[in-house]
Design an enzyme around this catalytic site. Structure first.
Site, PDB file in Angstrom:
ATOM      1  N   GLU B  59      13.672  22.906  51.456  1.00 31.90           N
ATOM      2  CA  GLU B  59      12.724  21.767  51.268  1.00 31.90           C
ATOM      3  C   GLU B  59      11.657  21.910  52.373  1.00 31.90           C
ATOM      4  O   GLU B  59      10.549  21.594  51.997  1.00 31.90           O
ATOM      5  CB  GLU B  59      13.386  20.523  50.996  1.00 31.90           C
ATOM      6  N   HIS B 127      23.454  11.963  45.414  1.00 35.61           N
ATOM      7  CA  HIS B 127      22.588  12.510  44.489  1.00 35.61           C
ATOM      8  C   HIS B 127      22.192  11.241  43.745  1.00 35.61           C
ATOM      9  O   HIS B 127      21.444  11.392  42.601  1.00 35.61           O
ATOM     10  CB  HIS B 127      23.228  13.430  43.670  1.00 35.61           C
TER      11      HIS B 127
HETATM   12  C1  LIG Z   1      19.179  20.689  49.712  1.00 28.86           C
HETATM   13  C2  LIG Z   1      19.320  20.779  48.405  1.00 28.86           C
HETATM   14  N1  LIG Z   1      18.202  21.328  47.459  1.00 28.86           N
HETATM   15  C3  LIG Z   1      18.400  21.652  46.186  1.00 28.86           C
HETATM   16  C4  LIG Z   1      19.597  21.164  45.783  1.00 28.86           C
HETATM   17  C5  LIG Z   1      19.844  21.554  44.003  1.00 28.86           C
HETATM   18  N2  LIG Z   1      20.657  22.595  43.619  1.00 28.86           N
HETATM   19  C6  LIG Z   1      21.791  22.265  43.556  1.00 28.86           C
HETATM   20  S1  LIG Z   1      22.737  23.981  43.560  1.00 28.86           S
HETATM   21  C7  LIG Z   1      21.312  24.831  43.528  1.00 28.86           C
HETATM   22  C8  LIG Z   1      21.379  26.160  43.551  1.00 28.86           C
HETATM   23  C9  LIG Z   1      22.162  26.844  44.556  1.00 28.86           C
HETATM   24  O1  LIG Z   1      22.278  28.127  44.309  1.00 28.86           O
HETATM   25  P1  LIG Z   1      23.465  29.084  45.073  1.00 28.86           P
HETATM   26  O2  LIG Z   1      23.432  28.503  46.650  1.00 28.86           O
HETATM   27  O3  LIG Z   1      23.045  30.485  44.800  1.00 28.86           O
HETATM   28  O4  LIG Z   1      25.079  28.580  44.543  1.00 28.86           O
HETATM   29  P2  LIG Z   1      25.624  28.813  43.060  1.00 28.86           P
HETATM   30  O5  LIG Z   1      25.221  27.558  42.576  1.00 28.86           O
HETATM   31  O6  LIG Z   1      25.029  29.900  42.363  1.00 28.86           O
HETATM   32  O7  LIG Z   1      26.960  28.852  43.543  1.00 28.86           O
HETATM   33  C10 LIG Z   1      20.168  23.810  43.696  1.00 28.86           C
HETATM   34  C11 LIG Z   1      18.827  24.331  43.718  1.00 28.86           C
HETATM   35  C12 LIG Z   1      20.592  20.711  46.150  1.00 28.86           C
HETATM   36  N3  LIG Z   1      21.868  20.377  45.943  1.00 28.86           N
HETATM   37  N4  LIG Z   1      20.433  20.681  47.580  1.00 28.86           N
END
Ligand SMILES: Cc1ncc(C[n+]2csc(CCOP(=O)(O)OP(=O)(O)O)c2C)c(N)n1
Ligand SMILES: [Mg+2]
Lengths: 364, 324
Positions: B59, B127
């Site tokens: 971000e 959230h």
């Molecule tokens: C700081 C932040 N930015 C965005 C999000 C929204 N978000 C939650 S999970 C995610 C994707 C995460 O992907 P990854 O790290 O590859 O983990 P996976 O879900 O694939 O296990 C996003 C964008 C968040 N929770 N926190």
């Protein structure tokens, strides 16, 4: 976690069939060190995670569970294999996709289902939901829903281990998408700089939500990101349970022996959407099918049967037993009371509430 | 005029904005994923990855790049999926985007629009927050939070035309709200509040999703002969209190409804402005209806008690009018 010896009979017959191949593999070594019963136990853990989550999906559809639901289905071998190396004095941190890690760490599924149902008997008293499983008695410090930040908390616990010489190791799970934010780099640098006993386990499932790996990361071999810090790192097949167990085991020993942190990149794949809301436009059905046909749970089951560790009938009996347990967890959750209104007072938000109230009880 | 949802109105506004070659969108899961709340669905296919930039989960990076690009003449739209994640970019937003114009003697500015969402639905503590007050606290930012599809479109247009950083706050529970939206060129200026409903007994001052709940409350009370006037602030900084004060002078009673915590929250500022400028017209203490001041619980029975409901607004109005 527990090292049990299998029955001599199973070990003998399996050792023979393996011996005929004459090579030493993670399987032969695990069998030798742990025994057949422990290998079957890993199957039970993976299957428990799978069936628990299938039930979660069902309960979500029936609106018994609310909020976000991120399933671990397809990635079980990584969590079970990695956590199998931990001792009771070790620690686990994870992200919102936390059901698998919690179960692998030995959390009872009744309080987990109750948490999902928002009940007082939940592991976080119904306050956290799916993304916030925790059990401090198991040094399972919780699932965290802000991507990346918990890596720094994990460093902090590792600092405690080091300063108070607990001989503990911290294992922290996160996704490929979490390796692009500043916290990741801060956490790696601190850990290497101060030789903290942390095993960073990146579950690379090729997507951050719906954004493909090559779209979100300049380096797609995540383990190489450790190079910038002169940190030990490895890329492993996250779908091969015994391979994960052995390689993460080396990482844990490295960290425990004071040599510093390790970054492990476990290649895996989630079979379900990112969360229950996901329409999965970003990947084809064929791709998902391809990975599903190499289901780590099925592969492990086949291994146990082919190597005569355990007959299919006994595995089937385990499955049936798991179904009974999972159904019981739903009943437990259903019959539990909801959390009380004390959570809406100062007593619910401070460990030491003061006389001057934060929450105005006369609020309309 | 067309009847559109908030989502559709925003889509129209974003497509219009994309006509300007300097405009690009940067944010998480805006492209390949198909957009978290559907607003930029189809944009990647239409405009391509140069201008629809699926960003890493970073971000500070998203806002930092958007700020830099804006300084140098681009017109970035930075999307932060949920306002809760904007905390990771607060240094960029507050120490940089909000300061640059003044700190460098007005020689250059930051024409940036940051779209983000408030909202809750059993998402628990991290959230379900609102940081409206934290943005609105910062001189140098312009902060808007429209409530209707028409205002979404018109104020987005105004935000894009503005040379300063604009925080554009949407709401996850509002994307399906429908309303009439003027066709073609339509602009609603930043910093102008509006009357959402006329009445004579009491003034509700509010904005964003709470406008809709307040209107529902007014509807219910109308059946009991209580006529409530509802003022939609639309912009939090700069805060235009003229419509609210005009109304207050007429009704002499006020309730402030905001979907955030009470202490130090947006309602504190709004109520203070009413007291300061409207003291002589005051017939009863002002009541505020807000989130209860706790981290949001996951459990539904508790969440329902934390959030603002129509019933709570009705109760507050009756309390002020002493008619409960
Ligand atoms: C700081 C932040 N930015 C965005 C999000 C929204 N978000 C939650 S999970 C995610 C994707 C995460 O992907 P990854 O790290 O590859 O983990 P996976 O879900 O694939 O296990 C996003 C964008 C968040 N929770 N926190
Ligand atoms: Mg991922």
């Amino acid at each position: 976690m527990q090292k049990q010896r299998g029955s001599t009979k199973a070990v003998t017959s399996a050792t023979q069939s393996v011996r005929s191949s004459m090579t030493s593999t993670p399987f032969t070594r695990a069998l030798e060190h742990l025994g057949a019963d422990q290998l079957v136990e890993y199957y039970r853990q993976m299957m428990l995670i799978r069936r628990f989550e299938e039930k979660c999906q069902e309960m979500y559809t029936r609106s018994k569970i609310g909020g976000f639901l991120h399933l671990y289905v397809g990635e079980e071998a990584t969590g079970v294999g990695a956590i199998s190396n931990l001792q009771p004095q070790d620690h686990v941190f994870t992200h919102y996709r936390d059901h698998g890690h919690a179960i692998a760490r030995g959390l009872d599924i009744n309080p987990l289902m109750a948490e999902l149902f928002g009940k007082d008997t939940g592991c976080s008293r119904g306050m956290g939901g799916s993304m916030h499983f925790a059990d401090v008695t198991k040094n399972f410090w919780g699932g965290y829903a802000i991507v990346g930040s918990h890596l720094l908390l994990a460093d902090g616990v590792a600092l405690q281990c080091k300063m108070q010489k607990t001989n503990g190791v911290v294992m922290v799970f996160f996704g490929d998408g979490a390796t692009n934010g500043g916290e990741f780099y801060e956490a790696l640098n601190f850990a290497q700089l101060w030789k903290l006993p942390v095993v960073f386990v990146c579950e690379n499932n090729l997507f951050a939500m719906g954004t493909p790996l090559e779209v979100h990361s300049s380096v797609t071999e995540i383990y190489r990101k450790a190079n910038a810090f002169d940190m030990k790192s490895m890329r492993i097949d996250g779908n091969d349970l015994l391979g994960v167990r052995e390689q993460v085991g080396e990482a844990v020993e490295h960290a425990r022996s004071g040599k510093g942190p390790v970054l492990v990149e476990a290649m895996t794949y989630r079979f379900r959407g990112h969360s229950a809301q996901d329409t999965q436009k970003y990947r084809s059905k064929e791709d998902v099918e391809k990975h599903r046909s190499a289901d780590p749970l099925e592969a492990y089951r086949k291994l146990l049967i082919d190597e005569e560790i355990c007959p299919a009938s006994r595995l089937d009996a385990i499955d049936v037993q798991i179904d009974v347990e999972v159904d019981a967890s739903v009943e437990f959750a259903d019959n539990s009371p909801v959390p009380g209104n004390e959570w809406l007072t100062d007593a619910g938000i401070y460990a030491a509430p003061l006389e001057t109230l934060t929450v105005d009880p006369t609020l309309v | 005029m067309a009847i559109l949802t908030v989502r559709e109105a925003l889509q129209q506004a974003l497509h219009e904005a994309m006509q300007d070659e300097r405009v690009f969108i940067i944010g998480e899961d805006i492209g390949h994923y198909g957009s978290t709340y559907g607003v930029t669905a189809g944009f990647l296919e239409k405009y391509g990855p140069e201008r629809i930039r699926d960003a890493p989960i970073a971000e500070a990076g998203i806002l930092g790049l958007a700020t830099g690009a804006a300084m140098a003449g681009m017109r970035p739209i930075a999307e932060i999926m949920s306002v809760n994640f904007s905390l990771l970019a607060f240094d960029i937003i507050i120490n940089h985007a909000a300061k640059i114009y003044s700190m460098f003697g007005g020689k250059f500015s930051v024409p940036l629009v940051m779209r983000t969402t408030n909202g809750w639905t059993q998402l628990s503590a991290t959230h379900s927050q609102s940081f409206d007050a934290m943005f609105a606290y910062i001189p140098g930012l312009k902060v808007v939070a429209p409530a209707t599809p028409a205002d979404m479109k018109g104020m987005f247009r105004a935000a894009m035309a503005d040379p300063d950083p604009v925080i554009f706050i949407e709401h996850t529970l509002m994307y399906g709200v429908k309303g009439e939206v003027p066709d073609g060129d339509y602009i609603v200026p930043i910093g102008k509040s509006v009357l959402a409903r006329e009445g004579r007994h009491l003034t509700v001052v509010t904005y964003s999703r709470m406008v809709h709940l307040s209107l529902q409350a007014a509807e219910l009370l109308a059946q009991e002969g209580i006529e409530v006037e509802v003022v939609d602030l639309r912009t939090l900084r700069p805060l235009d209190m003229s419509v609210a004060l005009e109304s207050f002078k007429k009704t002499n009673h006020a309730v402030v409804v905001t979907e955030d915590w009470q202490s130090y929250g947006t309602s504190a500022e709004i109520a203070t402005r009413l007291y300061e400028a409207g003291f002589d017209y005051l017939d009863a203490p002002i009541q505020r209806v807000n989130f209860r001041e706790v981290p949001m619980p996951y459990a539904k029975n508790l969440e329902q008690q934390v959030v603002v409901t129509t019933e709570r607004i009705v109760a507050a109005i009756k309390k002020v009018l002493n008619r409960s």
